[in-house]
Design a protein around this motif. Structure first.
Motif, PDB file in Angstrom:
ATOM      1  N   UNK A  50      -2.168   8.870  -6.091  1.00 24.61           N
ATOM      2  CA  UNK A  50      -0.730   9.067  -5.884  1.00 24.61           C
ATOM      3  C   UNK A  50       0.124   7.894  -6.354  1.00 24.61           C
ATOM      4  N   UNK A  51      -0.503   6.801  -6.757  1.00 22.61           N
ATOM      5  CA  UNK A  51       0.269   5.646  -7.233  1.00 22.61           C
ATOM      6  C   UNK A  51       1.242   6.012  -8.352  1.00 22.61           C
ATOM      7  N   UNK A  52       0.796   6.733  -9.394  1.00 24.49           N
ATOM      8  CA  UNK A  52       1.745   7.085 -10.458  1.00 24.49           C
ATOM      9  C   UNK A  52       2.909   7.945  -9.963  1.00 24.49           C
ATOM     10  N   UNK A  53       2.640   8.787  -8.969  1.00 28.19           N
ATOM     11  CA  UNK A  53       3.700   9.632  -8.408  1.00 28.19           C
ATOM     12  C   UNK A  53       4.731   8.769  -7.691  1.00 28.19           C
ATOM     13  N   UNK A  54       4.236   7.845  -6.859  1.00 27.25           N
ATOM     14  CA  UNK A  54       5.147   6.947  -6.140  1.00 27.25           C
ATOM     15  C   UNK A  54       5.945   6.087  -7.115  1.00 27.25           C
ATOM     16  N   UNK A  55       5.278   5.598  -8.170  1.00 24.76           N
ATOM     17  CA  UNK A  55       5.967   4.766  -9.162  1.00 24.76           C
ATOM     18  C   UNK A  55       7.015   5.572  -9.917  1.00 24.76           C
ATOM     19  N   UNK A  56       6.681   6.821 -10.245  1.00 20.20           N
ATOM     20  CA  UNK A  56       7.626   7.683 -10.974  1.00 20.20           C
ATOM     21  C   UNK A  56       8.911   7.871 -10.177  1.00 20.20           C
ATOM     22  N   UNK A  57       8.759   8.210  -8.895  1.00 19.60           N
ATOM     23  CA  UNK A  57       9.957   8.491  -8.105  1.00 19.60           C
ATOM     24  C   UNK A  57      10.746   7.228  -7.778  1.00 19.60           C
TER      25      UNK A  57
END
Length: 344
Positions: free
Chosen positions: A79-86
């Motif tokens: 989920x790191x990329x998701x958190x970074x994206x948002x």
């Protein structure tokens, strides 16, 4: 402060290679190292590992135990990329990957990998930590609050990177407008000095074989950690002689254990009384699930609902499929302090 030292690029490393690199540096020439996730443990604030357990791991006396929440950790990584994206989307900051392993310019033991870096529109750089949690932990991030063990981690990273800004992107659901928290912090040299003073002491304790005590560690975590460190009891070992300073806590344990036994007995008696009163009620309810008694002060609601639970029949499984039974049989070990008072 000076810019950090880039030790290596960790992109493409296996987990084993990365862990070895984090333990002693890419050349294996750093005797003891500390990373961001170690800081909370050293302060006795980690929810997962105690100072003594970490100390023994750093000394090579104990192997890191398999994580009890390995699935959650893997999910957090995914989920790191998701958190970074948002984070980038909601703040307007530029978020970038950084796979380098860094070393603090003044504290060679301090190594860091960053989840992400960010740059504000004004050009100010910062370190981004991406976190994910379950809904029941979302309150920990309410009103820009930051769990203390995570704050210590980020302040450590900011010090290693020599930047003035840090931020979190915490997520716990699929609605980016409601299920995210993105608090920011600025560098605080007083807190930073306090952190590294403790870390310097910790490195000294490793170099001089002075293991930490379990002081101020949550009792349940401390007991679980001690069980992992020392393993099962051994019958052949001699009886330990305790000194007089332990009389008070030992007697208190004995008193509390007696009270627990009394409460257990009282509970069993009350459960029997409930059963006795329930017989007549069950006779009236028959096949019905719900009943009601209206009184002048309110209603008494009665439930008599069938609950179905399905469990393996261990006896049948053992008789019909003994090989399968032995394969799936799981042994669990536990140790519990018990104090018995024996008068002279």
């Amino acid at each position: 402060m000076a810019a950090p030292i880039i030790l290596c690029d960790t992109a493409g490393m296996t987990e084993k290679e990365w862990l070895a690199c984090r333990m002693h540096g890419p050349k294996g020439n750093i005797p003891y190292t500390l990373g961001g996730s170690d800081v909370a443990a050293i302060f006795g604030l980690s929810p997962w590992i105690t100072p003594l357990e970490l100390w023994k791991i750093k000394k090579g006396q104990l192997k890191p135990s398999a994580s009890r929440n390995a699935g959650q950790m893997e999910m957090g990584h995914l989920l790191e990329p998701v958190a970074a994206h948002w984070f980038g989307r909601k703040t307007g900051y530029t978020v970038t990957d950084d796979t380098n392993l860094y070393q603090h310019a003044d504290h060679p033991y301090a190594l860091a990998n960053f989840d992400r870096r960010f740059v504000k529109p004004s050009g100010e750089p910062g370190i981004l930590e991406c976190k994910s949690c379950t809904y029941h932990k979302a309150a920990d991030w309410a009103d820009d609050a930051i769990p203390l063990h995570y704050e210590l981690q980020l302040r450590f990273y900011m010090a290693v990177a020599d930047v003035e800004l840090g931020a979190f992107s915490a997520i716990w659901g699929n609605n980016p407008d409601l299920d995210t928290a993105m608090p920011e912090i600025t560098r605080d040299k007083a807190k930073e000095d306090m952190i590294f003073e403790r870390l310097d002491e910790w490195i000294w304790s490793l170099e001089h074989d002075k293991p930490p005590a379990m002081t101020d560690v949550a009792p349940q975590l401390a007991l679980e950690s001690l069980a992992r460190i020392y393993g099962p009891s051994q019958k052949a070992l001699p009886t330990i002689e305790f000194g007089g300073k332990y009389e008070s806590p030992l007697r208190r344990i004995a008193v509390l254990q007696d009270k627990i036994r009394e409460c257990d007995q009282e509970k069993k008696q009350m459960e029997k009384e409930v059963e006795a009163h329930s017989v007549r009620i069950a006779e009236i309810m028959r096949e019905h699930e719900h009943g009601v008694l209206e009184t002048t002060s309110g209603k008494l609601l009665i439930d008599f609902v069938t609950r179905t639970t399905r469990r393996p029949d261990s006896k049948a499984l053992k008789e019909k499929y003994p090989a399968v039974y032995s394969e799936v049989l799981k042994a669990s070990e536990s140790r519990k302090v018990k104090v018995t008072v024996q008068p002279k």
